[in-house]
Enzyme design. Sequence first.
Site, PDB file in Angstrom:
ATOM      1  N   TYR A 143       0.844  -1.197   0.000  1.00 33.86           N
ATOM      2  CA  TYR A 143       0.000   0.000   0.000  1.00 33.86           C
ATOM      3  C   TYR A 143       0.879   1.246   0.000  1.00 33.86           C
ATOM      4  O   TYR A 143       1.965   1.244   0.584  1.00 33.86           O
ATOM      5  CB  TYR A 143      -0.844   0.074   1.279  1.00 33.86           C
ATOM      6  CG  TYR A 143      -2.000  -0.870   1.361  1.00 33.86           C
ATOM      7  CD1 TYR A 143      -3.220  -0.555   0.777  1.00 33.86           C
ATOM      8  CD2 TYR A 143      -1.891  -2.070   2.049  1.00 33.86           C
ATOM      9  CE1 TYR A 143      -4.313  -1.409   0.880  1.00 33.86           C
ATOM     10  CE2 TYR A 143      -2.969  -2.940   2.156  1.00 33.86           C
ATOM     11  CZ  TYR A 143      -4.174  -2.602   1.565  1.00 33.86           C
ATOM     12  OH  TYR A 143      -5.246  -3.454   1.667  1.00 33.86           O
TER      13      TYR A 143
ATOM     14  N   ARG B  20      -2.376 -11.911   4.324  1.00 33.79           N
ATOM     15  CA  ARG B  20      -3.765 -11.690   3.922  1.00 33.79           C
ATOM     16  C   ARG B  20      -3.988 -12.229   2.514  1.00 33.79           C
ATOM     17  O   ARG B  20      -3.156 -12.046   1.623  1.00 33.79           O
ATOM     18  CB  ARG B  20      -4.098 -10.180   3.895  1.00 33.79           C
ATOM     19  CG  ARG B  20      -4.136  -9.443   5.204  1.00 33.79           C
ATOM     20  CD  ARG B  20      -5.130  -9.945   6.231  1.00 33.79           C
ATOM     21  NE  ARG B  20      -6.420 -10.410   5.739  1.00 33.79           N
ATOM     22  CZ  ARG B  20      -7.434  -9.632   5.317  1.00 33.79           C
ATOM     23  NH1 ARG B  20      -7.306  -8.335   5.322  1.00 33.79           N
ATOM     24  NH2 ARG B  20      -8.567 -10.163   4.911  1.00 33.79           N
TER      25      ARG B  20
ATOM     26  N   TYR C 162      -0.303  -9.900   1.034  1.00 33.95           N
ATOM     27  CA  TYR C 162       0.764  -9.224   1.781  1.00 33.95           C
ATOM     28  C   TYR C 162       0.866  -9.800   3.193  1.00 33.95           C
ATOM     29  O   TYR C 162      -0.106 -10.315   3.745  1.00 33.95           O
ATOM     30  CB  TYR C 162       0.568  -7.715   1.803  1.00 33.95           C
ATOM     31  CG  TYR C 162      -0.737  -7.205   2.383  1.00 33.95           C
ATOM     32  CD1 TYR C 162      -0.942  -7.131   3.759  1.00 33.95           C
ATOM     33  CD2 TYR C 162      -1.755  -6.772   1.544  1.00 33.95           C
ATOM     34  CE1 TYR C 162      -2.124  -6.639   4.287  1.00 33.95           C
ATOM     35  CE2 TYR C 162      -2.944  -6.278   2.056  1.00 33.95           C
ATOM     36  CZ  TYR C 162      -3.125  -6.214   3.428  1.00 33.95           C
ATOM     37  OH  TYR C 162      -4.300  -5.733   3.931  1.00 33.95           O
TER      38      TYR C 162
ATOM     39  N   HIS D 150      -7.190  -9.032  -1.673  1.00 32.47           N
ATOM     40  CA  HIS D 150      -8.513  -8.459  -1.390  1.00 32.47           C
ATOM     41  C   HIS D 150      -8.572  -6.996  -1.811  1.00 32.47           C
ATOM     42  O   HIS D 150      -7.541  -6.328  -1.931  1.00 32.47           O
ATOM     43  CB  HIS D 150      -8.852  -8.575   0.105  1.00 32.47           C
ATOM     44  CG  HIS D 150      -7.880  -7.840   0.983  1.00 32.47           C
ATOM     45  ND1 HIS D 150      -6.681  -8.374   1.374  1.00 32.47           N
ATOM     46  CD2 HIS D 150      -7.914  -6.585   1.514  1.00 32.47           C
ATOM     47  CE1 HIS D 150      -6.020  -7.491   2.111  1.00 32.47           C
ATOM     48  NE2 HIS D 150      -6.749  -6.396   2.201  1.00 32.47           N
TER      49      HIS D 150
ATOM     50  N   HIS E 132     -10.632  -3.502  -0.567  1.00 36.41           N
ATOM     51  CA  HIS E 132     -11.508  -2.900   0.443  1.00 36.41           C
ATOM     52  C   HIS E 132     -12.613  -2.110  -0.256  1.00 36.41           C
ATOM     53  O   HIS E 132     -12.351  -1.411  -1.245  1.00 36.41           O
ATOM     54  CB  HIS E 132     -10.712  -1.955   1.350  1.00 36.41           C
ATOM     55  CG  HIS E 132      -9.659  -2.657   2.157  1.00 36.41           C
ATOM     56  ND1 HIS E 132      -9.885  -3.108   3.433  1.00 36.41           N
ATOM     57  CD2 HIS E 132      -8.381  -2.996   1.861  1.00 36.41           C
ATOM     58  CE1 HIS E 132      -8.780  -3.682   3.904  1.00 36.41           C
ATOM     59  NE2 HIS E 132      -7.859  -3.630   2.963  1.00 36.41           N
TER      60      HIS E 132
HETATM   61 FE   LIG Z   1      -5.950  -4.623   3.064  1.00 38.08          FE
END
Ligand SMILES: [Fe+2]
Length: 235
Positions: free
Chosen positions: A106, A155, A145, A158, A160
């Site tokens: 991110y 995770r 990640y 995905h 959000h």
């Molecule tokens: Fe996330």
Amino acid sequence: MDESIYAPRDWGVHPPYLIEAYKSTKVRAPREPLVALPQTLSELTGPVYGHGAVKDGDDDLTLNAVVDGPPLGERIVVCGRVADEFDNPVPDTLVEIWQANAAGRYIHEADGHDAPLDPNFLGAGRCATDADGRYRFITIRPGAYPWPNHHKGFRPAHIHFSLLGPSFVTRLVTQMYFPGDPLMDIDPILLGIPNETARRALVATYSVEETVAEWALGYRFDIVLRGREATPREG
Ligand SMILES: [Fe+2]
């Protein structure tokens, strides 16, 4: 105003505030019983965001932050229909998404993952649903990640989602997953959702129809705000 207009949250569908295997919930879950607020005019009517808040191109994450070329990764289409608990379309509602880049990173100072940033990818976009409640994004498939929740935690890939819906009561913040990802079976956030049917509601469907030939795979993710068929919130 009919105060029964929205069904109460069904805890058979949504995750509890405290999920033992999901560490962060232990510090943020309420320790006291919640106090239910009546659904008054302010809860039932505002806010409503429409097309005025969204600019052309906000729905294309492969273009909305380009500096010197296209972002790296697998281009995908993510689209679907937003409906209320009675299957009526929810038009003119704001749909916002945010996600990691193809490498699982991110653009955020708190993300210390040792993976490259992509200078041409912001990882955020938004659009408003059309008259039939439909939305459509073009983006890059996010990478998995690492997650310090537990040893070797990662995770699943995905995206959000945040939806306003027609009122405060319909606000939904959740995550969309990709079909066939083995990490879903061991993800404490997804497993915090109490039943298999509800968990499946967070997994997009690969769509030949939405796939654009020689350009991008298509995924369909339909969302229901409130009611028995509600799309679960995230944990
Ligand atoms: Fe996330």
